[in-house]
Write an enzyme that holds these catalytic residues in place. Structure first.
Site: not given
Ligand code: UT7
Length: 318
Positions: A119, A244, A274
């Site tokens: 990215c 980005h 993204n």
């Molecule tokens: O472009 C390359 C560089 N990449 C980045 O910069 C990505 C950086 N990271 C992020 O943007 C975020 O970490 C994400 C958007 C990928 C994820 O967001 P988050 O707030 O960190 O969520 P999480 O992974 O901690 O998940 C929180 C909860 C989990 O459920 P539990 O374990 O709390 O019950 C996930 O299973 O949200 C759940 N979850 C979803 N729920 C509904 C994960 N994906 C989804 C989804 N819809 N699509």
């Protein structure tokens, strides 16, 4: 030995972009996986994204975006000496995209290579193009970020499928009497190489979202400030900040630390998703097209992603 004519500066002469026509909304995704519009908008900031159909390749999108930037620059294909495509989602290992795209655009025998800095790729390619122009090894350079992430995500994995999208953005870089591209600040954190990866051609994209999120919201504001300092620009002078388009919460966290009070913040992720190396030129080109930023203003661009890699510089908006 003779050193070629050194140019005082490089400059972005024009931008162009392309998005596939097929729009996928959050509600569309909620029909096939356990997710919902509220989660995606509040956690990532995306409302909708574009997905390319089978048969529309990275090279196809790159060619359209590159052709638009070239047309907007007023240059002819013969004026371009170097083509660089930043991408990490090619279908093929060889040939590279750059030579194919150059040929399709009628650019005869330019230097042509691809950059894979995920990215961050567009900012790496832009820094390289600027150096080539200033060193006199290319009169003009076509720099393209193009990605088809839809073919590398697992469409049953809600943690990645809701984030990534397809598209392309391009810039023509040429010589300038005064510098229009500031020094690139680039670096990497290879100790976190496991945080985002695609293992092999049979695999799909895996991401430790929270690891990358924490890194992006802590390590990158100093890089942004360093890019401003090296260009001799105070953040208060910026007309735009276009990082980005990874996550709206990351974008806003870095923007707050930057203190660029007058800058329009690139929030293209809302409608474009993204698109990795494509996201910065795509966002800036669309902001210019919508009249959100004006030609001549200063924009800070900042790419970051798998590797982990990062790069940023201040540029004059064409
Ligand atoms: O472009 C390359 C560089 N990449 C980045 O910069 C990505 C950086 N990271 C992020 O943007 C975020 O970490 C994400 C958007 C990928 C994820 O967001 P988050 O707030 O960190 O969520 P999480 O992974 O901690 O998940 C929180 C909860 C989990 O459920 P539990 O374990 O709390 O019950 C996930 O299973 O949200 C759940 N979850 C979803 N729920 C509904 C994960 N994906 C989804 C989804 N819809 N699509």
């Amino acid at each position: 030995m003779r050193i070629p004519d050194i140019a005082p500066g490089g400059k972005v002469l024009a931008l162009g972009h392309y998005q596939p026509s097929h729009v996928v909304t959050n509600d569309d995704l909620a029909k096939t996986m356990d997710t919902n519009d509220e989660w995606i908008q509040s956690r990532v900031g995306i409302k909708e994204r574009r997905v390319a159909p089978d048969g529309e390749s990275v090279e196809d999108m790159a060619t359209i975006a590159g052709g638009k930037a070239l047309a907007a620059s007023g240059l002819s294909p013969d004026d371009v000496d170097l083509v660089i495509v930043a991408t990490c989602t090619l279908e093929t290992q060889i040939p590279n995209a750059s030579a194919v795209v150059a040929h399709r655009l009628g650019i005869t025998s330019p230097g042509a290579f691809d950059v894979n800095a995920a990215c961050a790729g567009f900012c790496y390619a832009l820094g390289t193009a600027d150096a080539a122009v200033r060193a006199g090894t290319a009169r003009n350079v076509l720099v393209i970020g193009a990605e088809k992430l839809s073919q590398w995500v697992d469409w049953t994995d809600r943690s990645t499928a809701v984030i990534f999208a397809d598209g392309a953005g391009a810039a023509v870089v040429g010589r300038s009497e005064t510098p229009g591209i500031g020094p690139v600040v680039w670096g990497s954190a290879g100790d976190k190489s496991d945080a985002i990866f695609i293992k092999d051609r049979h695999d799909s994209l895996h991401q430790e979202g929270q690891t990358v999120f924490r890194w992006a919201t802590t390590a990158l504001a100093p890089v942004a400030l360093e890019a401003c300092a090296r260009a001799g620009v105070d953040p208060s002078e910026l007309a735009a900040f276009v990082p980005h388009q990874a996550n709206l919460r990351i974008i806003e966290a870095i923007a707050r630390k930057l203190g660029a009070d007058k800058a329009v913040i690139g929030r293209d992720i809302v409608n474009a998703g993204n698109t990795s190396a494509a996201s910065i030129p795509l966002a800036l080109s669309r902001m210019l097209e919508r009249g959100e930023v004006q030609s001549g203003g200063l924009a800070l661009v900042l790419g970051f992603g798998a590797g982990l890699t990062y790069a940023g510089q201040v540029i004059e908006i064409p």
